[in-house]
Scaffold this motif. Sequence first.
Motif, PDB file in Angstrom:
ATOM      1  N   ASP A   1       0.818  -1.217   0.000  1.00 52.28           N
ATOM      2  CA  ASP A   1       0.000   0.000   0.000  1.00 52.28           C
ATOM      3  C   ASP A   1       0.853   1.268   0.000  1.00 52.28           C
ATOM      4  O   ASP A   1       0.517   2.251   0.658  1.00 52.28           O
ATOM      5  CB  ASP A   1      -0.913   0.022   1.235  1.00 52.28           C
ATOM      6  N   TYR A   2       1.946   1.265  -0.737  1.00 55.26           N
ATOM      7  CA  TYR A   2       2.839   2.418  -0.681  1.00 55.26           C
ATOM      8  C   TYR A   2       2.226   3.669  -1.284  1.00 55.26           C
ATOM      9  O   TYR A   2       2.676   4.782  -1.004  1.00 55.26           O
ATOM     10  CB  TYR A   2       4.151   2.106  -1.404  1.00 55.26           C
ATOM     11  N   HIS A   3       1.192   3.503  -2.122  1.00 54.56           N
ATOM     12  CA  HIS A   3       0.585   4.684  -2.725  1.00 54.56           C
ATOM     13  C   HIS A   3      -0.131   5.535  -1.685  1.00 54.56           C
ATOM     14  O   HIS A   3      -0.491   6.681  -1.949  1.00 54.56           O
ATOM     15  CB  HIS A   3      -0.391   4.293  -3.827  1.00 54.56           C
ATOM     16  N   HIS A   4      -0.357   4.997  -0.467  1.00 50.52           N
ATOM     17  CA  HIS A   4      -0.973   5.771   0.610  1.00 50.52           C
ATOM     18  C   HIS A   4       0.061   6.531   1.446  1.00 50.52           C
ATOM     19  O   HIS A   4      -0.315   7.332   2.289  1.00 50.52           O
ATOM     20  CB  HIS A   4      -1.774   4.859   1.541  1.00 50.52           C
ATOM     21  N   LEU A   5       1.335   6.222   1.220  1.00 52.05           N
ATOM     22  CA  LEU A   5       2.359   6.780   2.096  1.00 52.05           C
ATOM     23  C   LEU A   5       3.016   8.007   1.467  1.00 52.05           C
ATOM     24  O   LEU A   5       4.181   7.982   1.090  1.00 52.05           O
ATOM     25  CB  LEU A   5       3.411   5.716   2.424  1.00 52.05           C
ATOM     26  N   GLY A   6       2.248   9.066   1.368  1.00 55.87           N
ATOM     27  CA  GLY A   6       2.774  10.308   0.833  1.00 55.87           C
ATOM     28  C   GLY A   6       3.396  11.163   1.917  1.00 55.87           C
ATOM     29  O   GLY A   6       3.584  10.737   3.061  1.00 55.87           O
ATOM     30  N   ALA A   7       3.712  12.399   1.560  1.00 52.98           N
ATOM     31  CA  ALA A   7       4.359  13.311   2.513  1.00 52.98           C
ATOM     32  C   ALA A   7       3.473  13.557   3.730  1.00 52.98           C
ATOM     33  O   ALA A   7       3.968  13.683   4.850  1.00 52.98           O
ATOM     34  CB  ALA A   7       4.694  14.625   1.817  1.00 52.98           C
ATOM     35  N   GLY A   8       2.158  13.614   3.523  1.00 53.76           N
ATOM     36  CA  GLY A   8       1.249  13.834   4.641  1.00 53.76           C
ATOM     37  C   GLY A   8       1.332  12.725   5.673  1.00 53.76           C
ATOM     38  O   GLY A   8       1.268  12.989   6.883  1.00 53.76           O
ATOM     39  N   PHE A   9       1.486  11.481   5.198  1.00 57.43           N
ATOM     40  CA  PHE A   9       1.610  10.371   6.145  1.00 57.43           C
ATOM     41  C   PHE A   9       2.860  10.537   7.002  1.00 57.43           C
ATOM     42  O   PHE A   9       2.802  10.411   8.224  1.00 57.43           O
ATOM     43  CB  PHE A   9       1.680   9.032   5.419  1.00 57.43           C
ATOM     44  N   TYR A  10       3.999  10.800   6.374  1.00 58.28           N
ATOM     45  CA  TYR A  10       5.249  10.882   7.129  1.00 58.28           C
ATOM     46  C   TYR A  10       5.225  12.041   8.113  1.00 58.28           C
ATOM     47  O   TYR A  10       5.719  11.922   9.238  1.00 58.28           O
ATOM     48  CB  TYR A  10       6.429  11.016   6.167  1.00 58.28           C
ATOM     49  N   LEU A  11       4.618  13.163   7.716  1.00 55.43           N
ATOM     50  CA  LEU A  11       4.521  14.304   8.620  1.00 55.43           C
ATOM     51  C   LEU A  11       3.613  13.972   9.807  1.00 55.43           C
ATOM     52  O   LEU A  11       3.979  14.201  10.970  1.00 55.43           O
ATOM     53  CB  LEU A  11       3.977  15.526   7.871  1.00 55.43           C
ATOM     54  N   GLY A  12       2.432  13.423   9.527  1.00 58.62           N
ATOM     55  CA  GLY A  12       1.503  13.066  10.599  1.00 58.62           C
ATOM     56  C   GLY A  12       2.040  11.976  11.498  1.00 58.62           C
ATOM     57  O   GLY A  12       1.909  12.031  12.729  1.00 58.62           O
ATOM     58  N   ALA A  13       2.676  10.957  10.898  1.00 58.39           N
ATOM     59  CA  ALA A  13       3.231   9.856  11.681  1.00 58.39           C
ATOM     60  C   ALA A  13       4.341  10.353  12.597  1.00 58.39           C
ATOM     61  O   ALA A  13       4.439   9.953  13.763  1.00 58.39           O
ATOM     62  CB  ALA A  13       3.759   8.766  10.753  1.00 58.39           C
ATOM     63  N   ALA A  14       5.188  11.253  12.077  1.00 57.72           N
ATOM     64  CA  ALA A  14       6.272  11.795  12.898  1.00 57.72           C
ATOM     65  C   ALA A  14       5.709  12.602  14.057  1.00 57.72           C
ATOM     66  O   ALA A  14       6.203  12.524  15.191  1.00 57.72           O
ATOM     67  CB  ALA A  14       7.192  12.663  12.040  1.00 57.72           C
ATOM     68  N   LEU A  15       4.639  13.370  13.799  1.00 54.18           N
ATOM     69  CA  LEU A  15       4.017  14.161  14.857  1.00 54.18           C
ATOM     70  C   LEU A  15       3.432  13.257  15.940  1.00 54.18           C
ATOM     71  O   LEU A  15       3.607  13.509  17.140  1.00 54.18           O
ATOM     72  CB  LEU A  15       2.929  15.059  14.268  1.00 54.18           C
ATOM     73  N   ILE A  16       2.764  12.171  15.527  1.00 52.94           N
ATOM     74  CA  ILE A  16       2.204  11.223  16.496  1.00 52.94           C
ATOM     75  C   ILE A  16       3.316  10.613  17.334  1.00 52.94           C
ATOM     76  O   ILE A  16       3.216  10.492  18.557  1.00 52.94           O
ATOM     77  CB  ILE A  16       1.393  10.130  15.777  1.00 52.94           C
ATOM     78  N   ALA A  17       4.410  10.195  16.692  1.00 52.52           N
ATOM     79  CA  ALA A  17       5.518   9.585  17.423  1.00 52.52           C
ATOM     80  C   ALA A  17       6.097  10.547  18.450  1.00 52.52           C
ATOM     81  O   ALA A  17       6.359  10.172  19.600  1.00 52.52           O
ATOM     82  CB  ALA A  17       6.597   9.130  16.443  1.00 52.52           C
ATOM     83  N   VAL A  18       6.287  11.803  18.055  1.00 50.86           N
ATOM     84  CA  VAL A  18       6.829  12.808  18.977  1.00 50.86           C
ATOM     85  C   VAL A  18       5.875  13.025  20.150  1.00 50.86           C
ATOM     86  O   VAL A  18       6.300  13.115  21.314  1.00 50.86           O
ATOM     87  CB  VAL A  18       7.094  14.129  18.232  1.00 50.86           C
ATOM     88  N   LEU A  19       4.581  13.103  19.861  1.00 49.57           N
ATOM     89  CA  LEU A  19       3.596  13.318  20.915  1.00 49.57           C
ATOM     90  C   LEU A  19       3.572  12.158  21.903  1.00 49.57           C
ATOM     91  O   LEU A  19       3.494  12.358  23.117  1.00 49.57           O
ATOM     92  CB  LEU A  19       2.210  13.519  20.305  1.00 49.57           C
ATOM     93  N   VAL A  20       3.627  10.929  21.396  1.00 54.22           N
ATOM     94  CA  VAL A  20       3.617   9.759  22.277  1.00 54.22           C
ATOM     95  C   VAL A  20       4.843   9.752  23.176  1.00 54.22           C
ATOM     96  O   VAL A  20       4.749   9.533  24.392  1.00 54.22           O
ATOM     97  CB  VAL A  20       3.542   8.461  21.459  1.00 54.22           C
ATOM     98  N   LEU A  21       6.011   9.998  22.591  1.00 51.08           N
ATOM     99  CA  LEU A  21       7.234  10.007  23.384  1.00 51.08           C
ATOM    100  C   LEU A  21       7.215  11.143  24.409  1.00 51.08           C
ATOM    101  O   LEU A  21       7.635  10.959  25.560  1.00 51.08           O
ATOM    102  CB  LEU A  21       8.449  10.146  22.461  1.00 51.08           C
ATOM    103  N   ALA A  22       6.721  12.312  24.015  1.00 46.82           N
ATOM    104  CA  ALA A  22       6.655  13.448  24.939  1.00 46.82           C
ATOM    105  C   ALA A  22       5.697  13.169  26.089  1.00 46.82           C
ATOM    106  O   ALA A  22       6.002  13.453  27.248  1.00 46.82           O
ATOM    107  CB  ALA A  22       6.229  14.704  24.184  1.00 46.82           C
ATOM    108  N   HIS A  23       4.537  12.590  25.762  1.00 50.49           N
ATOM    109  CA  HIS A  23       3.565  12.307  26.821  1.00 50.49           C
ATOM    110  C   HIS A  23       4.091  11.249  27.784  1.00 50.49           C
ATOM    111  O   HIS A  23       3.916  11.359  28.998  1.00 50.49           O
ATOM    112  CB  HIS A  23       2.241  11.842  26.213  1.00 50.49           C
TER     113      HIS A  23
END
Length: 298
Positions: A264-286
């Motif tokens: 499903d790589y066609h779903h993994l655009g720039a928006g995915f990487y930006l959102g995924a990185a934000l989620i990861a940062v938020l989880v680690l920060a919390h």
Amino acid sequence: MEDHGEPRDYLKLHFLVFLWGFTGVLGELIDLPSVELVFYRCLLASVTLSVILRHKLRVPIGRAVAMFATGGIIGLHWVLFFLAVKIANVSVCMVGAATISLWTALLEPVMVPGRVLKRMDLAFGALVIAAVAIIFQSEMQYAVGFLVAIAAAIAAAVFSIINGAFAKHTPHRVIAWYELTGACVFCALCLPISARWLSEGRGLDLVPGPMDWVWLVVLAEVCTVYAYSEYVSLLKRLSVFTTNFANNLEPVYGIILGGLILGDYHHLGAGFYLGAALIAVLVLAHTRMSRRKRLTIG
């Protein structure tokens, strides 16, 4: 409930979330309607726990009924989760599931006496919604699947809050057995609904293929018996919001695994990487803020 976990508890929590990230892929690989899929998942898991626990299942009747009934909510969550996978795709289902932290922050003060709405939890939950929106911005053609996934997240928040109370008094595998048995019965009662409206014209489909059995066993034994019972155990030491907030990494793992396994790589655009990185940062920060608060209180 404040966090009282050790570093290994947080590591185990994230390993469990990784396993749950694989369930969306398994839902795509198993060629069964969502209700039948969850029915077999819970049946196999319940039988396995029966063998493990044997005569250790006795609890007060009121608590047994409450855990059994909570299993119905869990069954509903899983049915909606896999339904979202079936009518949309793994990516859409996973980003919808990420909203669980916000629903937990909103519902816990309503469901738990004396619990107040924490501005930090609400703020983190709202930021996760922003991250989900970034990921989802190019997937609006799957709006129905996204709404079903959000409904699944609300159900997950409700049973997680309830489980926080059960975990204080009952062994985690015993809780898992009662709830998985309740989920199995719930799905059995829903089979006529599945046959009529959710099976895409296939009617009642209770005959898995050979590979379906392989993936069902992985789903039941690894992602359910082990992962779910260990998750309930962690609720003795970690807050409901912390465990559910860590679950926000589930869509990241799920979409990555979906890309690697299902292509499903066609779903993994720039928006995915930006959102995924934000989620990861938020989880680690919390997680870090929760642990720092626990150490300060201790």
